[in-house]
Design an enzyme around this catalytic site. Structure first.
Site, short mmCIF file in Angstrom:
data_model
loop_
_atom_site.label_atom_id
_atom_site.label_comp_id
_atom_site.label_asym_id
_atom_site.label_seq_id
_atom_site.Cartn_x
_atom_site.Cartn_y
_atom_site.Cartn_z
N ASP A 125 -1.94 5.70 -5.36
CA ASP A 125 -2.19 4.87 -4.18
C ASP A 125 -2.59 3.46 -4.58
O ASP A 125 -3.70 3.21 -5.02
CB ASP A 125 -3.30 5.50 -3.34
CG ASP A 125 -3.51 4.80 -2.01
OD1 ASP A 125 -2.85 3.78 -1.77
OD2 ASP A 125 -4.34 5.26 -1.22
N ASP B 72 0.82 -1.21 0.00
CA ASP B 72 0.00 0.00 0.00
C ASP B 72 0.86 1.26 0.00
O ASP B 72 1.47 1.60 1.01
CB ASP B 72 -0.90 -0.04 1.25
CG ASP B 72 -1.80 1.17 1.37
OD1 ASP B 72 -1.96 1.90 0.37
OD2 ASP B 72 -2.36 1.38 2.46
#
Length: 508
Positions: free
Chosen positions: A289, A102
């Site tokens: 992201d 992430d």
């Protein structure tokens, strides 16, 4: 710090995992992604979640790390073209865990063997410190708050295996509490953050920092390739220390990181069908992201996009009420060249004095779970008024009549997303939908309907979900666009830590 400085993962409940590693002659260790079909008993609307935290990716050739070896390539798994994850090991001997890689967070956490009272821990691999000869006690408490869930526990220290690399003495969180259902049905165990230390809970040094500091990668860069069209055994790659030239064409367009924390950069105009929305003509902030499945942006412009592609959300009665009662007055004030920022306070819907930017919308417009104490009706009406002003300004520039403008604004009210953020479209209407483009580094990066729509299921039970969902990030971080997996699946993304920049090129 008590809160997670990131965003919770969209499609969090439905991520499935199958590990796969591929050794190549170029010395790269690839972490591959696998695609899975959605079981018909699963429902996408149960799993879509927005990331919201304490606010909840020069062309590199593959070069040697040591001797003739190359960068490390981590094979990732893919579920529904909406989430990508892979396997790591912690401890000696290695204990295996499935994690989300992430770029929107910076901590590593996995469930702990000391997690006794959270049902979610029963269904996931748990770290057992007593089984590791390289474990070092820390004990400092930690908590990460998600928009739809949370974890808490304590810090520990141990070696972490990523592909063929071993990161020594890595600080990570042993999660002892995972309340609620957020992580219960998830098929991954934890999250490995690839953001900057500035947003690390407990100021823990991120795994990526230690990979660079310990000399495990030659080039301080990592890159993602998401294979949205791949089969179950080939979902993509995460490359540490370089890029794989087989997975993009042309040159990357690079933009500098403008604020460390997330991989944040400046983005230009957003276009629908080639026409400017005007929202980011003067510039917007965005982040790349890998932990967000969809593409999020401010409610004002996301509503415009979903209207143009025919997405249906929950009807906002507050929105229609504002248009019905105040619409004509707002139009008249705009035509008389009153200052747009002050109109909503002048009609009595906002209490501030007009110094706040009209794009700073209040999340309660689409947050139906908020109670009246935290978000009153006045705040919702104020936020809707701010959106209406922006929409009307856009229509006045097109010389539309008053009747046409008010009718159009009512249509936009119908497109406001549901409380969970998801909007659906007609699967048979993709051919009539426009492209949506984002300007980065002076270049337009287009998404076609086939690329920004997620099709879930087969045949008569198939659902088509808009890849655009609203998320209003409060200042000073926001307004903020989040270019998640929907975008990164089409554009190979390079995260250049050494030169503090992010690059995008068309994936192959």
């Amino acid at each position: 710090m008590g809160k997670r400085h990131s965003f919770a993962t969209i499609f969090l409940l439905f991520v499935l995992f199958n590990s796969a590693f591929a050794a190549r002659d170029d010395g790269l260790l690839r972490i591959g992604l696998t695609k899975r079909k959605l079981n018909q008993i699963d429902r996408v609307s149960d799993g879509i979640k927005s990331k919201q935290g304490g606010l909840v990716n020069d062309r590199y050739k593959i070069r040697g790390v040591r001797g003739d070896s190359g960068a490390d390539i981590i094979g990732l798994k893919n579920y529904l073209d909406a989430q990508y994850f892979g396997e790591i090991g912690i401890g000696t001997p290695s204990q295996k865990f499935t994690v989300i890689f992430d770029t929107g967070s910076s901590n590593l956490w996995v469930p702990s063997s000391k997690c006794y009272f959270s049902v979610a821990c029963l269904f996931h691999s748990k770290y057992k410190s007593s089984h590791s000869s390289t474990y070092k006690k820390n004990g400092k408490s930690a908590a990460i708050q998600y928009g739809t869930g949370s974890i808490s526990g304590f810090f520990s220290q141990d070696n972490v295996q990523i592909g063929d690399l071993t990161v020594k003495d890595q600080e990570f969180i042993e999660a002892t509490k995972e309340p609620g259902i957020t992580f219960l049905a998830a098929k991954f165990d934890g999250i490995l953050g690839l953001g900057f230390q500035e947003i690390s809970v407990g100021n823990a040094v991120p795994v990526w920092y230690n990979m660079v500091n310990q000399g495990l990668v030659k080039d301080p860069v990592f890159s993602f390739w998401f294979n949205r069209g791949g089969n179950e055994e080939d979902g993509g790659e995460l490359v540490f220390g370089g890029v794989d030239p087989n997975h993009f064409k042309g040159e990357h367009t690079y933009v500098p990181v403008t604020q460390k924390g997330y991989w944040q950069f400046d983005m230009g105009d957003v276009l629908i069908g080639g026409e400017s929305t005007g929202f980011c003509a003067g510039g917007c902030s965005a982040i790349a992201d890998s932990g967000t499945s969809l593409l999020t942006g401010p409610t004002t412009v996301i509503t415009l996009i979903n209207h143009e592609i025919g997405a249906s959300g929950v009807v906002s009665q507050e929105c229609k009420s504002v248009v019905s009662v105040y619409g004509k007055n707002i139009l008249e004030m705009l035509l008389s060249e009153d200052e747009p920022k002050k109109i909503c306070s002048q009609v009595g819907l906002c209490s501030f004095d007009g110094t706040r930017d009209v794009s700073m919308l209040i999340e309660s417009v689409v947050d139906k779970e908020s109670d009246s104490e935290s978000h009153g009706l006045g705040d919702e009406m104020c936020s809707v008024c701010e959106m209406a002003v922006v929409w009307m300004q856009n229509q006045l520039k097109r010389n539309q009549t008053q009747e046409m403008i008010l009718d159009y604004i009512n249509q936009l009210c119908d497109r406001l997303p549901s409380p969970m953020g998801e909007s659906s479209v007609d699967c048979n209407a993709l051919s009539s939908m426009p492209n949506v483009s984002f300007t980065i580094g002076g270049k337009k990066f287009a998404l076609t309907p086939e690329q920004y729509i997620l099709k879930v299921g087969e045949g008569d039970v198939a659902q088509c979900i808009s890849g655009f969902t609203a998320l209003d990030v409060a200042p000073p971080r926001g307004p903020l666009w989040i270019l998640g997996d929907v975008f990164m699946a089409q554009y190979h993304t390079v995260f250049d830590y050494g030169n503090m920049k992010v690059g995008f090129a068309e994936s192959t």
